[in-house]
Design a protein around this motif. Structure first.
Motif, short mmCIF file in Angstrom:
data_model
loop_
_atom_site.label_atom_id
_atom_site.label_comp_id
_atom_site.label_asym_id
_atom_site.label_seq_id
_atom_site.Cartn_x
_atom_site.Cartn_y
_atom_site.Cartn_z
N PRO A 152 -69.44 -0.99 -96.07
CA PRO A 152 -68.41 -0.16 -96.57
C PRO A 152 -67.83 0.84 -96.09
CG PRO A 152 -71.52 -0.19 -97.13
CD PRO A 152 -70.23 -0.85 -95.95
N ALA A 153 -67.29 1.37 -96.82
CA ALA A 153 -65.87 2.59 -96.49
C ALA A 153 -67.00 3.27 -95.39
CB ALA A 153 -65.27 3.30 -97.22
N CYS A 154 -66.07 4.31 -94.18
CA CYS A 154 -67.02 5.64 -93.85
C CYS A 154 -65.74 5.86 -93.25
CB CYS A 154 -67.85 4.24 -92.64
SG CYS A 154 -68.78 5.53 -91.49
N PRO A 155 -65.16 6.85 -93.92
CA PRO A 155 -64.23 7.60 -93.44
C PRO A 155 -64.82 8.08 -92.02
CG PRO A 155 -64.76 8.36 -95.73
CD PRO A 155 -66.01 7.44 -94.80
N VAL A 156 -63.70 8.38 -91.55
CA VAL A 156 -63.68 9.19 -89.71
C VAL A 156 -62.54 10.05 -89.81
CG1 VAL A 156 -63.51 8.89 -87.19
CG2 VAL A 156 -63.52 6.94 -88.70
N TYR A 157 -63.46 11.75 -89.62
CA TYR A 157 -62.97 12.89 -89.98
C TYR A 157 -62.81 13.72 -87.89
CZ TYR A 157 -63.64 13.82 -94.59
OH TYR A 157 -64.05 13.72 -96.26
N LEU A 158 -61.95 14.30 -87.80
CA LEU A 158 -61.35 15.17 -86.35
C LEU A 158 -62.14 16.56 -86.73
CD1 LEU A 158 -60.75 14.77 -83.80
CD2 LEU A 158 -58.33 15.18 -84.25
N GLY A 159 -62.66 17.19 -85.73
CA GLY A 159 -62.91 18.64 -85.58
C GLY A 159 -61.73 18.74 -84.54
N ALA A 160 -61.62 19.85 -85.08
CA ALA A 160 -60.09 20.32 -84.67
C ALA A 160 -59.82 21.70 -84.28
CB ALA A 160 -58.73 19.47 -85.38
N LEU A 161 -59.89 22.54 -83.66
CA LEU A 161 -60.03 23.70 -83.48
C LEU A 161 -58.02 24.47 -82.96
CD1 LEU A 161 -62.65 24.90 -80.87
CD2 LEU A 161 -62.41 25.34 -83.53
N GLY A 162 -57.33 23.81 -81.98
CA GLY A 162 -55.85 24.12 -82.27
C GLY A 162 -55.26 23.43 -82.70
N PRO A 163 -53.60 24.00 -82.34
CA PRO A 163 -52.80 23.09 -83.31
C PRO A 163 -52.73 22.03 -83.22
CG PRO A 163 -52.01 25.34 -82.62
CD PRO A 163 -53.63 25.00 -81.63
N GLN A 164 -52.68 21.79 -82.12
CA GLN A 164 -52.18 20.18 -81.27
C GLN A 164 -53.20 19.16 -82.29
OE1 GLN A 164 -51.92 20.71 -77.27
NE2 GLN A 164 -49.90 19.35 -77.57
N MET A 165 -54.91 19.52 -82.58
CA MET A 165 -55.51 18.69 -82.59
C MET A 165 -55.81 18.76 -83.93
SD MET A 165 -57.82 16.49 -80.85
CE MET A 165 -58.65 17.78 -79.72
N VAL A 166 -55.65 19.61 -84.60
CA VAL A 166 -55.26 19.96 -86.15
C VAL A 166 -53.88 18.79 -86.72
CG1 VAL A 166 -54.59 21.36 -87.93
CG2 VAL A 166 -56.33 22.14 -86.77
N THR A 167 -53.02 18.71 -85.67
CA THR A 167 -52.23 18.74 -85.97
C THR A 167 -52.21 16.68 -85.93
OG1 THR A 167 -50.38 20.08 -85.26
CG2 THR A 167 -49.44 17.06 -86.09
N LEU A 168 -53.25 16.28 -85.25
CA LEU A 168 -53.64 15.13 -84.59
C LEU A 168 -54.09 14.75 -85.79
CD1 LEU A 168 -53.66 12.01 -82.80
CD2 LEU A 168 -55.58 13.04 -82.00
N ALA A 169 -55.66 15.43 -86.94
CA ALA A 169 -56.27 14.71 -87.47
C ALA A 169 -55.20 14.46 -89.06
CB ALA A 169 -56.81 16.54 -88.13
N GLY A 170 -54.18 15.52 -89.31
CA GLY A 170 -53.08 15.10 -90.09
C GLY A 170 -52.69 13.77 -90.03
N GLU A 171 -52.49 13.40 -88.91
CA GLU A 171 -51.45 12.26 -87.80
C GLU A 171 -53.02 10.48 -88.60
OE1 GLU A 171 -49.26 10.67 -84.85
OE2 GLU A 171 -49.79 12.42 -84.83
N VAL A 172 -53.61 10.90 -87.92
CA VAL A 172 -54.48 9.33 -87.69
C VAL A 172 -55.68 9.62 -88.97
CG1 VAL A 172 -54.02 9.51 -85.29
CG2 VAL A 172 -55.88 10.40 -85.36
N ALA A 173 -56.72 10.97 -88.88
CA ALA A 173 -57.78 10.97 -89.17
C ALA A 173 -58.21 11.27 -91.17
CB ALA A 173 -58.14 12.45 -89.08
N ASP A 174 -58.67 10.54 -91.22
CA ASP A 174 -59.58 10.78 -92.92
C ASP A 174 -59.94 11.85 -93.51
OD1 ASP A 174 -59.23 8.11 -93.93
OD2 ASP A 174 -60.99 7.74 -92.47
N GLY A 175 -59.49 13.04 -92.97
CA GLY A 175 -59.87 14.84 -92.73
C GLY A 175 -60.39 15.13 -91.36
#
Length: 350
Positions: A152-175
């Motif tokens: 079954p599908a299992c979305p992978v989200y990224l916990g992010a605080l700083g600007p670089q990590m939040v940008t990375l989430a937009g690039e590679v994560a489901d949330g």
């Protein structure tokens, strides 16, 4: 906006009480149930039990991957919960720490963006049923798969605080999983997610923006303030030896509270107790990131704090032990009450 509930080991509930709380959450209209990893009972077991007991979507926010898991073992655990829940499970990944000392203690380079890119990419590909070969700063795999097809599908989200990590989430994560962010910070995070998504040629609407918002609902306002304030400061105050611009200390500084925290840290150095530090914390800082106080004001303030989120998670803090105050908090902040407040209506009683 989806409304979930967040329960954790700080509540000191038994495994049975956690299961009962999830059943109560479903009856009250909540749509998801979340817990952080790293405590006892184990988050994967809790989410499995919730999935078997209820129809709620469950999630872990977050798994501290760098200090607890290999990519392969993490993917196997997440895949198992996805199977048990018939696809109603989200796994959130986070670093689990910050600063040069942390990274050296876990045997990884002080390159958090590269490390989390490794984990999100490899775990996501394993969960998608791929055979993965990867050689990166954090993960090395040679033709590895989970040995199971049609997961079954299992979305992978990224916990992010700083600007670089939040940008990375937009690039590679489901949330993206934010934390302790003001509505203004949420808006900025959405912009960064969109930047990351554009970089990868993705639609930013594919990236779900989710956050815990902590609440302590109690008619004893002073007791609620103490319990809530202790959790705020346990995150926001800098740890000795860690750069003040890193982690949650950096987040609160960027939101305008650097001077406040510097004063509190100086008080701590002079021997102030946690109770004294909470008493010295300005209400304005506490009110900016969550809610404490009676049920009557909870939904309206919660709706304001959730502005800009796709999914908001009521992270329960209690001023007294046991299951009853947990249920009372959920009753004060049902999805129906939050949505009424969001529309500008006067919330009716639960």
């Amino acid at each position: 906006m989806i409304v979930g509930v967040g329960l954790d080991s700080r509540l000191r509930l038994s495994f049975g009480d956690l299961r009962e709380a999830a059943r109560a959450a479903e009856a009250l209209g909540f749509e998801s149930a979340w817990t952080p990893a790293g405590g006892v009972p184990d988050a994967f077991h809790v989410c499995t039990a919730w999935s078997l007991d209820t129809s709620l979507r469950t999630g872990i926010s977050v798994v501290p991957v760098a200090r607890m898991w290999t990519a392969r073992s993490l993917a196997a655990q997440a895949a198992t919960v996805a199977l048990c829940s018939e696809g109603r499970f989200v796994v959130g990944l986070g670093t689990g720490g910050y600063g040069p000392g942390f990274w050296s203690s876990v045997g990884l380079p002080n390159r958090p963006i590269a490390v989390m890119r490794d984990y999100v990419d490899t775990v996501g590909r394993l969960l998608a049923g791929e055979t993965v070969t990867h050689h990166g700063p954090a993960v090395t795999l040679e033709r590895v798969n989970l040995g199971v097809k049609d997961l079954p599908a299992c979305p992978v989200y990224l916990g992010a605080l700083g600007p670089q990590m939040v940008t990375l989430a937009g690039e590679v994560a489901d949330g993206v999983l934010l934390n302790w962010a003001t509505p203004e910070r949420i808006a900025e995070s959405r912009r960064l997610v969109a930047n990351g998504a554009a970089k990868a040629g993705r639609d930013p609407g594919e990236v779900t923006v989710t956050m815990y918002i902590r609440v302590c609902v109690d008619d004893d306002v002073e007791a609620a303030r103490r319990a809530f304030g202790e959790q705020v400061l346990s995150y926001a105050m800098g740890r000795p030896g860690t750069p003040n611009q890193a982690g949650y200390r950096g987040l609160f500084a960027q939101m305008g509270y650097d001077e406040v925290l510097s004063d509190l840290e100086a008080r701590r150095e002079r021997g102030a107790t946690m109770d004294e530090l909470v008493a010295a914390t300005p209400d304005e800082m506490l009110h900016a990131v969550g809610y404490y106080g009676p049920a009557s004001g909870a939904a309206a303030r919660y709706a304001q704090l959730s502005e800009g989120l796709d999914e908001t998670v009521v992270r329960v803090i209690t001023a007294r032990p046991g299951l009853d105050p947990v249920v009372a908090t959920m009753e004060a902040l049902t999805p129906a009450l939050i949505r009424q407040a969001e529309r500008g209506a006067t919330p009716s009683s639960a």
